[in-house]
Design a protein around this motif. Structure first.
Motif, PDB file in Angstrom:
ATOM      1  N   GLY A  23       9.453  47.035  28.215  1.00 16.11           N
ATOM      2  CA  GLY A  23       9.495  45.583  28.234  1.00 16.11           C
ATOM      3  C   GLY A  23      10.648  45.072  27.395  1.00 16.11           C
ATOM      4  O   GLY A  23      11.295  45.829  26.677  1.00 16.11           O
ATOM      5  N   THR A  45       5.402  43.584  22.629  1.00 20.35           N
ATOM      6  CA  THR A  45       4.195  42.890  23.025  1.00 20.35           C
ATOM      7  C   THR A  45       3.264  43.822  23.784  1.00 20.35           C
ATOM      8  O   THR A  45       3.715  44.747  24.453  1.00 20.35           O
ATOM      9  CB  THR A  45       4.532  41.674  23.910  1.00 20.35           C
ATOM     10  OG1 THR A  45       3.313  41.055  24.345  1.00 20.35           O
ATOM     11  CG2 THR A  45       5.316  42.089  25.147  1.00 20.35           C
ATOM     12  N   SER A  53       4.710  41.355  30.561  1.00 17.60           N
ATOM     13  CA  SER A  53       6.022  41.370  29.925  1.00 17.60           C
ATOM     14  C   SER A  53       6.791  42.652  30.206  1.00 17.60           C
ATOM     15  O   SER A  53       7.940  42.778  29.802  1.00 17.60           O
ATOM     16  CB  SER A  53       5.871  41.185  28.417  1.00 17.60           C
ATOM     17  OG  SER A  53       5.321  39.917  28.126  1.00 17.60           O
TER      18      SER A  53
END
Length: 123
Positions: free
Chosen positions: A100, A104, A109
């Protein structure tokens, strides 16, 4: 662009260990990237397992694996590992590596995914 390929899955007994690897090819993993492992068991949604920031090595784990799993990286080899110890039957799933643009645990994402590797745990 970067492609990811997982390896290291297999069938083990409860309490055993496995080490999964994810190698990136076709490009560079940028320092701002987050590299993560997710898993999906039959009949269940895919869930977050562990995450590492490519630049600093900062890690994050799902509560269910904390203390048993360790995520690590080898920058020079564009590779991320997931050391899984004291495996439980509930750890059985297809494990996916993903890249990503940030650090996160949110699946949406992540824009590059490997094909997955199967982990089977016999109790």
């Amino acid at each position: 662009h970067v492609q990811l390929a997982e390896s290291g899955g297999g069938s083990v007994q409860a309490g055993d260990s496995l080490r999964l690897s994810c190698e990136g090819s076709g490009g560079r993993i940028y320092s701002s990237s987050g590299m993560a492992w997710f898993r999906q068991a039959p009949g269940k949604e895919r869930e977050f397992v562990a995450l590492i920031r490519w630049s600093s090595g900062t890690t994050l784990y799902a509560d269910s694996v904390k203390g048993r799993f360790t995520i690590s990286k080898e920058n020079a080899k564009n590779t991320v590992h997931l050391q899984m110890n004291v495996l439980k039957s509930e750890d059985a799933a297809v494990y996916y590596c993903a890249r990503g643009s940030s650090y996160t645990s949110v699946q949406s994402s992540y824009f590059t995914w490997g094909q997955g590797t199967q982990v089977t745990v016999a109790s």
